[in-house]
Design a protein around this motif. Structure first.
Motif, mmCIF file in Angstrom:
data_model
loop_
_atom_site.group_PDB
_atom_site.id
_atom_site.type_symbol
_atom_site.label_atom_id
_atom_site.label_comp_id
_atom_site.label_asym_id
_atom_site.label_seq_id
_atom_site.Cartn_x
_atom_site.Cartn_y
_atom_site.Cartn_z
ATOM 1 N N MET A 1 0.891 -1.220 -0.002
ATOM 2 C CA MET A 1 -0.007 -0.006 0.065
ATOM 3 C C MET A 1 0.957 1.168 0.012
ATOM 4 S SD MET A 1 -1.569 0.200 4.127
ATOM 5 C CE MET A 1 -1.464 -1.468 4.081
ATOM 6 N N GLN A 2 0.285 2.316 -0.440
ATOM 7 C CA GLN A 2 1.137 3.497 -0.484
ATOM 8 C C GLN A 2 0.711 4.443 1.037
ATOM 9 O OE1 GLN A 2 3.469 6.194 -2.445
ATOM 10 N NE2 GLN A 2 2.582 4.788 -3.969
ATOM 11 N N VAL A 3 1.883 4.725 1.497
ATOM 12 C CA VAL A 3 1.665 5.609 2.842
ATOM 13 C C VAL A 3 2.291 6.778 2.588
ATOM 14 C CG1 VAL A 3 2.395 5.646 5.240
ATOM 15 C CG2 VAL A 3 1.932 3.221 4.089
ATOM 16 N N LEU A 4 1.440 7.787 2.789
ATOM 17 C CA LEU A 4 1.750 9.257 2.583
ATOM 18 C C LEU A 4 2.175 9.821 3.953
ATOM 19 C CD1 LEU A 4 -1.062 10.191 0.128
ATOM 20 C CD2 LEU A 4 1.190 9.255 -0.442
ATOM 21 N N TYR A 5 2.916 10.784 4.092
ATOM 22 C CA TYR A 5 3.356 11.544 5.558
ATOM 23 C C TYR A 5 3.223 13.157 5.113
ATOM 24 C CZ TYR A 5 5.506 7.048 6.354
ATOM 25 O OH TYR A 5 5.458 5.565 6.359
ATOM 26 N N SER A 22 2.940 -4.803 4.236
ATOM 27 C CA SER A 22 2.394 -5.085 5.602
ATOM 28 C C SER A 22 1.662 -6.119 5.643
ATOM 29 C CB SER A 22 1.927 -3.754 6.089
ATOM 30 O OG SER A 22 1.534 -3.721 7.514
ATOM 31 N N ASP A 23 1.612 -6.899 6.993
ATOM 32 C CA ASP A 23 0.783 -7.862 7.349
ATOM 33 C C ASP A 23 -0.195 -7.113 8.293
ATOM 34 O OD1 ASP A 23 1.955 -10.065 5.853
ATOM 35 O OD2 ASP A 23 3.189 -10.239 7.442
ATOM 36 N N ALA A 24 -0.216 -6.034 8.523
ATOM 37 C CA ALA A 24 -1.190 -5.266 9.617
ATOM 38 C C ALA A 24 -2.558 -5.299 8.875
ATOM 39 C CB ALA A 24 -0.790 -3.751 9.588
ATOM 40 N N SER A 25 -3.378 -5.524 10.017
ATOM 41 C CA SER A 25 -4.913 -5.647 9.753
ATOM 42 C C SER A 25 -5.652 -4.290 10.081
ATOM 43 C CB SER A 25 -5.651 -6.799 10.311
ATOM 44 O OG SER A 25 -5.568 -6.815 11.664
ATOM 45 N N THR A 26 -5.055 -3.361 10.898
ATOM 46 C CA THR A 26 -5.399 -2.288 11.422
ATOM 47 C C THR A 26 -4.527 -1.079 11.294
ATOM 48 O OG1 THR A 26 -5.162 -2.257 13.614
ATOM 49 C CG2 THR A 26 -7.081 -3.356 13.041
ATOM 50 N N VAL A 27 -5.021 0.059 11.127
ATOM 51 C CA VAL A 27 -4.024 1.147 11.367
ATOM 52 C C VAL A 27 -3.110 1.052 12.494
ATOM 53 C CG1 VAL A 27 -3.796 3.840 11.203
ATOM 54 C CG2 VAL A 27 -5.724 2.624 9.857
ATOM 55 N N ASN A 28 -3.630 0.912 13.489
ATOM 56 C CA ASN A 28 -2.746 0.545 14.796
ATOM 57 C C ASN A 28 -1.577 -0.129 14.682
ATOM 58 O OD1 ASN A 28 -3.790 2.596 16.688
ATOM 59 N ND2 ASN A 28 -5.570 1.243 17.169
#
Length: 81
Positions: A1-5, A22-28
């Protein structure tokens, strides 16, 4: 995914955007993964109460699911004047 700062988040991390696997399922969970990368990420995310997040350009919560999300943006709250 694209992550913007944006704003001071971008300044602390040193990048305006990056592609993240990422394997993350939530933003946290994504924040936890990014914070574990390097100190500059940890500094940027040390107080998430000072941040807002948008998923595919819609304001979201940090407990929101990342399923199907293509873009995550992190930025400080905006104020008007």
């Amino acid at each position: 995914m694209q992550v913007l700062y944006f704003a001071w988040v971008r300044e602390r991390i040193g990048l305006p955007r990056e592609v993240v696997q990422s394997d993350a399922s939530t933003v946290n969970e994504l924040v936890a993964e990014l914070s574990a990368r390097e100190e500059r990420y940890a500094m940027a995310f040390e107080d998430i109460s000072a941040l807002r997040v948008a998923l595919d350009q819609e304001l979201s919560d940090f407990d929101s699911s990342l399923e199907g999300v293509r873009e995550v943006a992190f930025f400080p709250p905006m104020t008007g004047g």
